[in-house]
Design a protein around this motif. Structure first.
Motif, mmCIF file in Angstrom:
data_model
loop_
_atom_site.group_PDB
_atom_site.id
_atom_site.type_symbol
_atom_site.label_atom_id
_atom_site.label_comp_id
_atom_site.label_asym_id
_atom_site.label_seq_id
_atom_site.Cartn_x
_atom_site.Cartn_y
_atom_site.Cartn_z
ATOM 1 N N HIS A 117 39.112 37.827 42.685
ATOM 2 C CA HIS A 117 39.569 39.540 43.079
ATOM 3 C C HIS A 117 40.464 38.937 44.399
ATOM 4 O O HIS A 117 41.790 39.541 44.947
ATOM 5 C CB HIS A 117 37.966 39.096 44.299
ATOM 6 N N SER B 86 42.997 35.694 36.165
ATOM 7 C CA SER B 86 43.319 35.343 37.085
ATOM 8 C C SER B 86 43.328 33.711 38.436
ATOM 9 O O SER B 86 44.612 33.538 38.654
ATOM 10 C CB SER B 86 42.077 35.852 38.430
ATOM 11 N N SER C 197 35.227 46.888 48.242
ATOM 12 C CA SER C 197 35.670 46.610 47.468
ATOM 13 C C SER C 197 35.215 45.524 46.765
ATOM 14 O O SER C 197 35.378 45.684 45.628
ATOM 15 C CB SER C 197 37.057 45.887 48.380
ATOM 16 N N ALA C 198 34.624 45.410 47.231
ATOM 17 C CA ALA C 198 33.575 43.928 46.758
ATOM 18 C C ALA C 198 33.191 44.343 45.750
ATOM 19 O O ALA C 198 32.528 44.101 44.655
ATOM 20 C CB ALA C 198 32.957 43.116 47.415
ATOM 21 N N GLU D 265 43.606 38.382 43.198
ATOM 22 C CA GLU D 265 44.489 39.558 42.163
ATOM 23 C C GLU D 265 44.660 40.665 43.590
ATOM 24 O O GLU D 265 45.569 41.928 43.519
ATOM 25 C CB GLU D 265 43.625 40.460 41.525
ATOM 26 N N THR D 266 43.986 40.652 44.719
ATOM 27 C CA THR D 266 43.996 41.558 45.623
ATOM 28 C C THR D 266 44.765 40.859 47.043
ATOM 29 O O THR D 266 45.599 42.198 48.047
ATOM 30 C CB THR D 266 43.007 42.709 46.257
ATOM 31 N N ASN E 38 34.415 45.263 42.398
ATOM 32 C CA ASN E 38 34.748 45.020 41.612
ATOM 33 C C ASN E 38 33.127 44.617 40.261
ATOM 34 O O ASN E 38 32.586 44.544 40.388
ATOM 35 C CB ASN E 38 34.501 43.626 42.265
#
Length: 242
Positions: free
Chosen positions: A159, A235, A28-29, A162-163, A32
């Motif tokens: 991040h 964000s 996931s990282a 947003e997630t 980005n």
């Protein structure tokens, strides 16, 4: 250990725990795009920084024809000056975009390696040239000591917003691996270039190490220009509204 023991984390940090499995969190990282761009840019910086640290004795002794003991004095001066520059750079980082500060850092780093290229060729006292070079070096080193940490923190926080999954530890962990990778690359590249010549009579390899470092700096600058800091800030602004 002092920050861990002295700083009251609960006072300054709204900490969260991620329940994501490690590999899923890592993927996931790395998905980005802004984080990947940052990693590529900083990787090239770490290669350049290691070239400075390992190559300084060659630049000073072989190109400037100074005594080896001068290298220690220059390193002490370098770190002292970079510490002095922390104050104005921290102030500028608050006022300016972190991306702009990083671009300035790469531009100054490229200038520094150009100065390494011309060591011993400029009609000037070798010791004076060394002191001027170290003064220039202190500024980008101070920038890259302060700004990248703030960029990673921004990316990780954005991040999470947003997630819904906050995992700053993974972002900083990947960055630590990238730093060691940059050091490893430099420890391969620099000795390889020295094979082209590392003596006073034949210093071509030493000068080429500076030329290659300039190219790394340009590459790092181009990559950081692709970093979309405005998207990250948008964000972060979502959290501030709440």
């Amino acid at each position: 250990a002092l920050p861990v023991l002295v700083i009251d984390e609960k006072r300054y940090v709204d900490s969260t725990v991620s329940d994501e499995p490690m590999m899923k969190s890592l993927r996931s990282a790395l998905r980005n795009s802004n984080f990947v761009r940052f990693l590529g840019s900083e990787l090239l910086y770490n290669v350049c920084q290691t070239i400075i640290q390992t190559g300084l004795v060659y630049y000073v002794v072989t190109l400037l024809l100074l005594k080896e003991e001068v290298t220690s004095d220059l390193l002490i001066l370098l770190f002292a000056l970079s510490f002095v520059f922390y104050v104005p750079i921290t102030a500028l980082t608050v006022r300016w975009e972190k991306k702009r500060m990083t671009v300035i850092g790469f531009a100054l780093l490229a200038l520094l390696f150009l100065m390494f290229c011309f060591m011993g060729l400029v009609p000037m006292s070798g010791l004076l040239y060394a002191y001027i070079t170290v003064t220039v070096a202190a500024i980008p080193i101070a920038i890259f000591t302060i700004v990248p940490n703030a960029i990673v923190a921004d990316i990780a926080e954005a991040h999470g917003i947003e997630t819904g999954d906050f995992k700053a530890g993974m972002f900083f962990g990947v960055r630590s691996f990238e730093i060691n990778l940059g050091i490893s690359v430099a420890n391969i590249v620099f000795p390889s270039l020295l094979l082209l010549g590392k003596t006073v009579e034949h210093p071509f390899g030493i000068r080429m190490s500076a030329v290659v470092a300039v190219l790394f700096c340009i590459g790092g600058l181009v990559i950081i220009l692709l970093y979309d800091e405005k998207a990250v800030l948008r964000s972060l602004a979502k959290k501030e509204k709440f």
